[in-house]
Design an enzyme around this catalytic site. Structure first.
Site, PDB file in Angstrom:
ATOM      1  N   LYS A  16      55.627  30.904  36.410  1.00  0.00           N
ATOM      2  CA  LYS A  16      54.546  31.035  35.384  1.00  0.00           C
ATOM      3  C   LYS A  16      53.923  32.316  35.158  1.00  0.00           C
ATOM      4  CE  LYS A  16      50.718  30.595  34.317  1.00  0.00           C
ATOM      5  NZ  LYS A  16      50.049  31.473  33.524  1.00  0.00           N
ATOM      6  N   CYS A  40      46.693  47.019  40.786  1.00  0.00           N
ATOM      7  CA  CYS A  40      45.799  46.653  41.869  1.00  0.00           C
ATOM      8  C   CYS A  40      45.694  47.851  42.980  1.00  0.00           C
ATOM      9  CB  CYS A  40      46.474  45.345  42.612  1.00  0.00           C
ATOM     10  SG  CYS A  40      48.167  45.719  42.994  1.00  0.00           S
ATOM     11  N   GLU A  45      48.901  38.326  46.559  1.00  0.00           N
ATOM     12  CA  GLU A  45      48.544  39.690  46.486  1.00  0.00           C
ATOM     13  C   GLU A  45      47.394  40.032  45.321  1.00  0.00           C
ATOM     14  OE1 GLU A  45      48.267  42.886  45.165  1.00  0.00           O
ATOM     15  OE2 GLU A  45      50.345  42.833  44.274  1.00  0.00           O
ATOM     16  N   GLU A  54      36.178  45.137  41.248  1.00  0.00           N
ATOM     17  CA  GLU A  54      37.315  45.982  40.605  1.00  0.00           C
ATOM     18  C   GLU A  54      37.413  45.720  38.996  1.00  0.00           C
ATOM     19  OE1 GLU A  54      40.972  43.304  40.608  1.00  0.00           O
ATOM     20  OE2 GLU A  54      42.091  45.174  41.483  1.00  0.00           O
TER      21      GLU A  54
HETATM   22  P1  NDP Z   1      44.105  36.256  36.684  1.00  0.00           P
HETATM   23  O1  NDP Z   1      43.982  36.425  38.203  1.00  0.00           O
HETATM   24  O2  NDP Z   1      43.198  35.265  36.310  1.00  0.00           O
HETATM   25  O3  NDP Z   1      45.550  35.607  36.248  1.00  0.00           O
HETATM   26  C1  NDP Z   1      46.834  35.941  36.883  1.00  0.00           C
HETATM   27  C2  NDP Z   1      47.635  34.559  36.821  1.00  0.00           C
HETATM   28  O4  NDP Z   1      46.990  33.703  37.575  1.00  0.00           O
HETATM   29  C3  NDP Z   1      48.192  34.378  35.357  1.00  0.00           C
HETATM   30  O5  NDP Z   1      49.440  33.970  35.534  1.00  0.00           O
HETATM   31  C4  NDP Z   1      47.096  32.992  35.197  1.00  0.00           C
HETATM   32  O6  NDP Z   1      47.579  32.447  34.230  1.00  0.00           O
HETATM   33  C5  NDP Z   1      46.910  32.576  36.333  1.00  0.00           C
HETATM   34  N1  NDP Z   1      46.016  31.628  36.777  1.00  0.00           N
HETATM   35  C6  NDP Z   1      44.867  31.813  36.447  1.00  0.00           C
HETATM   36  N2  NDP Z   1      43.955  30.834  36.868  1.00  0.00           N
HETATM   37  C7  NDP Z   1      44.805  29.868  37.708  1.00  0.00           C
HETATM   38  C8  NDP Z   1      44.570  28.886  38.282  1.00  0.00           C
HETATM   39  N3  NDP Z   1      43.486  28.256  38.809  1.00  0.00           N
HETATM   40  N4  NDP Z   1      45.639  28.215  39.099  1.00  0.00           N
HETATM   41  C9  NDP Z   1      46.929  28.895  38.920  1.00  0.00           C
HETATM   42  N5  NDP Z   1      46.975  29.910  38.371  1.00  0.00           N
HETATM   43  C10 NDP Z   1      45.846  30.623  37.481  1.00  0.00           C
HETATM   44  O7  NDP Z   1      44.025  37.436  36.139  1.00  0.00           O
HETATM   45  P2  NDP Z   1      43.314  37.783  34.426  1.00  0.00           P
HETATM   46  O8  NDP Z   1      44.532  37.904  33.589  1.00  0.00           O
HETATM   47  O9  NDP Z   1      42.671  36.796  33.962  1.00  0.00           O
HETATM   48  O10 NDP Z   1      42.766  39.336  34.702  1.00  0.00           O
HETATM   49  C11 NDP Z   1      41.419  39.264  35.261  1.00  0.00           C
HETATM   50  C12 NDP Z   1      41.177  40.358  36.289  1.00  0.00           C
HETATM   51  O11 NDP Z   1      42.148  40.195  37.250  1.00  0.00           O
HETATM   52  C13 NDP Z   1      41.503  41.594  36.064  1.00  0.00           C
HETATM   53  O12 NDP Z   1      40.601  42.260  35.208  1.00  0.00           O
HETATM   54  C14 NDP Z   1      41.882  42.262  37.214  1.00  0.00           C
HETATM   55  O13 NDP Z   1      40.652  42.663  37.697  1.00  0.00           O
HETATM   56  C15 NDP Z   1      42.413  41.378  38.011  1.00  0.00           C
HETATM   57  N6  NDP Z   1      44.045  41.330  37.884  1.00  0.00           N
HETATM   58  C16 NDP Z   1      44.357  41.730  39.136  1.00  0.00           C
HETATM   59  C17 NDP Z   1      46.070  41.985  39.404  1.00  0.00           C
HETATM   60  C18 NDP Z   1      46.426  42.502  40.320  1.00  0.00           C
HETATM   61  O14 NDP Z   1      47.610  43.070  40.316  1.00  0.00           O
HETATM   62  N7  NDP Z   1      45.966  42.283  41.616  1.00  0.00           N
HETATM   63  C19 NDP Z   1      46.816  41.918  38.163  1.00  0.00           C
HETATM   64  C20 NDP Z   1      46.005  41.487  36.881  1.00  0.00           C
HETATM   65  C21 NDP Z   1      44.688  41.044  37.069  1.00  0.00           C
HETATM   66  P3  NDP Z   1      46.651  31.485  33.104  1.00  0.00           P
HETATM   67  O15 NDP Z   1      45.466  32.483  32.811  1.00  0.00           O
HETATM   68  O16 NDP Z   1      47.476  31.563  31.920  1.00  0.00           O
HETATM   69  O17 NDP Z   1      46.487  30.298  33.971  1.00  0.00           O
END
Ligand code: NDP
Length: 500
Positions: free
Chosen positions: A183, A291, A257, A392
C-alpha cells in the site's frame, strides 16, 4: 505499464490483484501530481474496504496455495529474476519516481540500480538454515526449531523513496515465503504498481504480490484486517503509533521504521573538509526528505563560527533545479502539504529566535514556476529545546547547535524522542568510538553519513521505530519460530503409573 484508460493525457491505472490490473469497486480516483511542474499526470483508484478484502483474500489463497509449494531454492531463483527485471527497467522505474516525488533522477537511478542487489542478497539468505537442533535437559528427546513464514504481510510505504523502502520489505518477506500486499503513499503510487507488474512478469504466481492504492482508508483497513498477519511500515512516528495500536487489537506482528532528528556531531579534531561534505549530504540530500536526515548539526564551540561560515558558503552553492537535469543538486519537495510544512517550520524557527543564515524561502527555478522548490536553509544559534531541534521537519533545514565537550555533545545528541541515526566526525579513533557507543541511535556513522546497505540492519531506538530492516535478521522478522519435540526412546510411559 498499460493504463486502464487515458483521458486528456492523464493515465488512469488500476489496482494490481491476482497479477492483473483491475478497476476499483468505487469510481473515486486520486490524482498523482508531478511536483516539479504541478501537472497531474496519472490517477489511481481510492480502494474501498471491499477492494482491501479482495486483495487480502487473494494473498491468503496464494499463501495457502501455489506459493506454499515453492521450495526456498525456487523463491531464491525468482528473487534473482525479479531483480533482473528491475535492472532491465531501471530507467523507467527511476523516471516514474521522479515524476511522483520530484527527487533527483541521479538519486532515483542510483536506487533503481541498487534494488536488484537487495533481492540477490535475500535470494542467498532464503536458502540458509534458520533453525537449530537444541540440546535439552531430557533424555530420549530430540528437539529442533524451524522458521515458517508468517502469512500475509501488508507493506505500507511512504513517498520519499517509494520503491527502495518497499524492496527492503519485499526481499525478506518473499524470501521467507510470505505473500505481500503493498500500500504505497497516495503521493507515489504508480511506481509500486509497476514493480508489482514486473514481479508477475518475472513469474510470481497470482496473489503473492498485490498492490492497492488509496488515501487514508486502505492503509487503515489493512492494519485491522483479520486476514493480515504482519504490518511492515515506514513513515511518520504519529502514523506508526496509530498502526501499532490498531494492529495490537488483533496482535499482528509489526515492524516500524519511523521519524528522526538525527545529530551530526563535529568535534574540533575532525577532518573539516570531509565533515562539511557529510553535513551537506546529510541534510540536503533528497531535499532533507529522509528519515535519517542529519537535521541537527552539533558543532564544538571553538570551531562553531568557522563551521557555520563554511556551511553557509557551501549551502548557497547548491543548485536547486529540474530533477531531470543531471547537474541539479536538489530537486523539489514531494507534495504541496509537505512544502507548506517546511515553510511553516522556517517561520517557527525564526519566531523561536534561531538565526537564519542561509536560504529560508521558496526557490525560483526558471521554466518550473509551479514547482515545489525550497532553498536549502541553515539556522544558527539553535538551542536543543527549540521546536526546530526537536520536531521532524523532513525538509532542507539544518539546525546548528553548539556544544562544549564530549559529555555535552552526547547529552544534546540523546536529548530527543527519536533515535534513528547519528554521525560523529573526529580523527581521534578512541573518541569517535567512545562517543558512538553512548549515542542512543540504531545507526552510527563515524566520519561518514547517510549510508545504508542490504547487509546491515537499519532501524530506530525510542520513537524512531520497532524492529530492523536489512541484514540477515530482517528475514527472521518475517517468520514464526516452531519448536518440534521428537521422542527417540521407547515410547511414552503411563503418566499415572510411570513404573509400569
Ligand atoms: P505518513 O506517515 O502519514 O504516511 C506514510 C504511509 O502510511 C502512507 O502510505 C499512508 O497512506 C499510510 N497511512 C497513513 N495513515 C495510516 C493509518 N492510520 N493506517 C495505516 N496506514 C496509514 O506520512 P505523510 O505522507 O503524511 O508525511 C507526514 C510526515 O511523515 C512527513 O512530514 C515526515 O515528517 C514523515 N515521514 C517520514 C518518513 C520516514 O521515512 N520515516 C517517510 C515519509 C514521511 P495514506 O495516507 O494514503 O493512508
Amino acid at each position: 505499464m498499460t493504463p486502464l484508460e487515458t483521458e486528456s493525457g492523464v493515465r488512469r491505472y488500476g489496482l494490481f490483484i491476482d497479477n492483473e490490473f483491475i478497476p476499483a469497486s468505487t469510481e473515486t480516483y486520486i490524482d498523482v501530481t508531478n511536483p516539479a511542474t504541478g501537472e497531474v499526470w496519472a490517477q489511481v483508484p481510492d480502494a474501498s474496504e471491499a477492494d482491501v478484502d479482495r486483495a487480502v483474500a487473494s494473498a491468503r489463497k496464494a499463501f495457502e496455495g501455489d506459493w506454499a509449494g515453492w521450495r526456498a531454492a525456487d523463491r531464491a531463483k525468482f528473487l534473482i529474476r525479479f531483480g533482473q527485471a528491475i535492472a532491465d527497467n531501471a530507467d523507467e522505474i527511476a523516471q516514474l519516481q521522479v515524476d511522483e516525488n520530484g527527487k533527483l533522477i541521479r538519486e532515483m537511478a542510483g536506487q533503481a540500480r541498487l534494488m536488484p542487489e537487495y533481492f540477490n542478497y535475500y535470494a542467498g539468505l532464503a536458502q540458509m538454515p534458520t533453525g537449530n537442533t537444541n540440546p535439552l535437559h531430557l533424555k530420549d528427546i530430540f528437539n529442533y526449531t524451524v522458521r515458517e513464514p508468517l502469512g500475509v504481510v501488508a507493506a505500507i510505504t511512504p513517498w520519499n523513496s517509494p520503491l527502495l523502502l518497499l524492496v527492503w520489505k519485499l526481499g525478506p518477506a518473499l524470501a521467507a515465503g510470505n505473500t505481500v500486499i503493498a500500500k504505497p503513499s497516495e503521493i507515489t503510487p504508480v511506481s509500486t504498481l509497476r514493480i508489482a507488474e514486473l514481479a508477475a512478469e518475472a513469474g510470481l504466481p497470482p496473489g503473492v504480490f498485490n498492490a492497492i492504492t488509496g488515501l487514508g482508508g486502505p492503509g487503515a483497513a489493512l492494519t485491522t484486517h483479520p486476514g493480515v498477519d504482519k504490518i511492515a511500515f515506514t513513515g511518520s512516528t504519529a502514523t506508526g503509533q496509530a498502526i501499532a495500536s490498531a494492529a495490537g487489537k488483533s496482535l499482528k506482528s509489526v515492524s516500524l521504521e519511523l521519524g528522526g532528528k538525527s545529530p551530526n556531531i563535529v568535534f574540533d579534531d575532525a577532518d573539516l573538509d570531509s565533515a562539511m561534505n557529510g553535513l551537506i549530504a546529510g541534510i540536503f540530500g533528497a531535499s532533507g526528505q529522509t528519515c535519517m536526515a542529519g537535521s541537527r548539526i552539533l558543532v564544538q564551540d571553538n570551531i562553531y563560527d568557522e563551521v557555520v561560515e563554511e556551511l553557509v558558503i557551501r549551502t548557497e552553492r547548491i543548485k536547486v533545479g529540474n530533477p531531470q537535469d543531471d547537474t541539479s543538486e536538489m530537486g523539489t519537495i514531494a507534495s504541496k502539504a509537505q512544502y507548506d510544512k517546511v515553510l511553516h517550520y522556517i517561520e517557527v524557527a525564526k519566531n523561536e529566535g534561531a538565526k537564519l543564515v542561509a536560504g529560508g524561502s521558496p526557490a525560483r527555478v526558471e521554466g518550473f514556476e509551479d514547482g515545489l522548490f525550497i532553498r536549502p536553509t541553515v539556522f544558527a544559534n539553535v538551542r536543543n529545546d527549540m521546536r526546530i531541534a526537536q520536531e521532524e521537519v523532513f525538509g532542507p533545514i539544518a539546525a546548528v547547535i553548539p556544544f562544549t565537550d564530549e559529555a555535552d555533545a552526547i547529552r544534546i545528541a540523546n536529548d530527543t524522542e527519536f533515535g534513528l541515526a547519528a554521525g560523529v566526525w573526529s580523527q581521534n579513533i578512541q573518541r569517535a568510538h567512545r562517543v558512538g557507543a553512548q549515542l542512543k541511535a540504531g545507526t552510527v556513522w563515524i566520519n561518514n553519513y547517510r549510508k545504508t546497505g542490504y547487509a546491515t540492519p537499519f532501524g530506530g531506538y525510542k520513537q524512531s521505530g520497532v524492529g530492523r530492516e536489512n541484514g540477515p535478521n530482517a528475514l527472521l522478522e518475517y517468520t514464526e519460530e516452531k519448536s518440534v519435540w521428537v521422542d527417540t526412546g521407547q515410547g511414552v510411559k503411563d503418566p499415572f503409573n510411570p513404573r509400569a
